[in-house]
Write an enzyme that holds these catalytic residues in place. Structure first.
Site, mmCIF file in Angstrom:
data_model
loop_
_atom_site.group_PDB
_atom_site.id
_atom_site.type_symbol
_atom_site.label_atom_id
_atom_site.label_comp_id
_atom_site.label_asym_id
_atom_site.label_seq_id
_atom_site.Cartn_x
_atom_site.Cartn_y
_atom_site.Cartn_z
ATOM 1 C CE LYS A 1 -20.996 -23.655 -32.409
ATOM 2 N NZ LYS A 1 -21.665 -24.878 -32.908
ATOM 3 C CB CYS B 1 -27.253 -29.589 -34.438
ATOM 4 S SG CYS B 1 -26.756 -30.243 -33.050
#
Length: 461
Positions: free
Chosen positions: A112, A228
């Protein structure tokens, strides 16, 4: 891969939550995981790679389905980053603009962060933080490979970081530590530490992290929360906490793929449908949840005030850590730089020296926090000479170069990664950039026809 065996407690929980949809969820968890990668738009001619670019990831710029190898030149030179396709969407959803000050709070291994650096386009600042020292080292290597010079990599506790950067950031990404249910299909070991107690433990830790994150965000700033996991306790319920306890408002993102957040799991919040759930049956990637917020209230004013009062003292301490960067030393560095084409954003006037390391800082005052890398390290001064850094080589890969030794084949490339010398017929001398398939990945030094290897020992294969 061994067959995935789900805990009975997990199956019972999602059978109750999903009812008729539970069977398709469990079946999808048995399918093969999807793999993908992103290209690095900071690099010169970045789309000239050997990989298949015919299967784009929907809604993510420069992202494609496919598998890459960490031994390929594209990876070694920072032209690509391997990343689960679902995990690409949080950075995309944050909607970062060049020039902003951005924080990636739980940043390792760097997927990210590299996406945020791409979006910043060499303007503004990214602070990439990771609390785990071992994971932070990996984060630093991945960011160095990406070739950006506007990143501060830190290894800090969130509360310490909040004291350092009160109301500082325009945007914050919190990809929070979670129970990892979304990784079950990809990593069967993740099942072994799952329990409902662990889910609740993660939920509490997420709230603690967000309590500190809000202190660092400017009023009106954006926060992207992601996990997640599929657990409502870590997803929609955390959204409710951000809205009801921390003064945030849910907003729409540019991510339109996957499934909507589920109102009943998040206190029927206004805007919870803007959140995105990546179920395995969506056939995008592994499990992921994301939601974007705008900070609509000023909180924790006392903490902010106290932090500002300390800032002047920190500046004085930071200045003491810097050494005198003499005219002669600057000339040594500039003499080397003169041999190479520099990106437009390069500004040597900001260069400083500390412990003989010469760098252009992304943040001037980094006192009282653990820093792994601050901006762009140019290299090290050593007894009347200057030795350029690996980070500088990757940074110079943003533009085409002339003073380059191009390795001729895969065997030479592998020799260089191993730390061996190579030979060249080029009429060059001194420090040169090393390239394979027109992709710069390191420095070397030419003496006669021998190229001395400057690929860092810690990266050698």
């Amino acid at each position: 891969m061994d067959k995935l065996v789900l805990p009975k407690e997990f199956k019972d929980k999602y059978q109750k939550l999903l009812a008729k949809k539970a069977d398709s969820f469990f079946t999808a968890l048995e399918a093969e995981p999807k793999k993908a990668f992103r290209l690095n738009p900071l690099k010169a001619d970045y789309q000239e790679v050997s990989y298949d670019l015919s299967k784009p990831v929907d809604g993510v710029e420069d992202a494609y389905y496919g598998e890459i190898s960490g031994r390929d030149i594209e990876w070694v030179s920072g032209y690509v980053y391997s990343q689960d396709p679902s995990a690409m969407y949080p950075a995309e959803a944050l909607g970062v603009e060049p020039g902003q000050k951005v924080l990636d709070l739980c940043a390792a291994p760097g997927g990210k962060s590299t996406a945020l650096l791409s979006a910043l386009k060499n303007e503004g600042l990214l602070v990439a933080n990771e609390i785990s020292a071992s994971r932070a080292k990996n984060l630093r290597e991945n960011i160095e490979r990406w070739g950006a010079g506007n990143c501060l990599v830190t290894n800090e506790d969130t509360s310490h970081l909040a004291q350092k950067f009160p109301r500082f950031f325009d945007a914050i990404l919190v990809d929070a530590p979670c129970s990892g249910e979304g990784m079950f299909r990809k990593n069967h070991d993740a099942v072994t530490y799952w329990s409902q107690e662990y889910v609740l433990e993660c939920s509490n830790r997420q709230k603690e992290i967000l309590n500190e994150a809000v202190k660092m965000l400017k009023p009106g700033g954006s926060l992207l929360y992601s996990t997640c996991t599929y657990a409502p306790e870590e997803d929609e319920e955390i959204c409710a906490y951000l809205v009801n306890e921390l003064g945030f408002k849910l907003v729409k993102t540019k991510v339109s793929v996957a499934s909507q957040g589920i109102p009943a799991w998040g206190e029927n919040l206004d805007g919870i449908e803007y959140a995105r759930r990546f179920w395995p049956e969506d056939e995008i990637g592994e499990g992921q949840f994301l939601a974007k917020f705008i900070l609509s209230e000023i909180n924790n004013e006392e903490v902010v005030t106290n932090s500002k009062q300390k800032s002047k003292k920190r500046v004085k301490k930071a200045n003491k850590r810097l050494e005198v960067f003499t005219k002669a030393e600057k000339e040594l560095v500039q003499e080397l730089l003169a041999d190479f084409n520099l990106p437009n954003n390069f500004d040597f006037s900001k260069a400083v020296k500390s412990k003989d390391h010469v760098y252009i800082p992304a943040v001037e005052d980094v006192s009282q926090i653990k820093v792994l890398n601050n901006g762009l390290e140019l290299g090290v001064l050593k007894k009347g000479r200057f030795e350029p850094s690996q980070q500088l080589a990757q940074y110079l890969g943003q533009v085409r170069q002339e003073k380059v030794v191009e390795l001729q084949n895969q065997a030479e490339f592998e020799k260089y990664l191993h730390g061996e010398t190579v030979r060249t017929e080029e009429k060059l001398k001194g420090f040169v950039l090393i390239s394979y398939q027109d992709k710069i990945f390191s420095f070397g030094k030419v003496t006669g026809q021998v190229v001395k290897n400057f690929y860092p020992k810690g990266l050698r294969v």
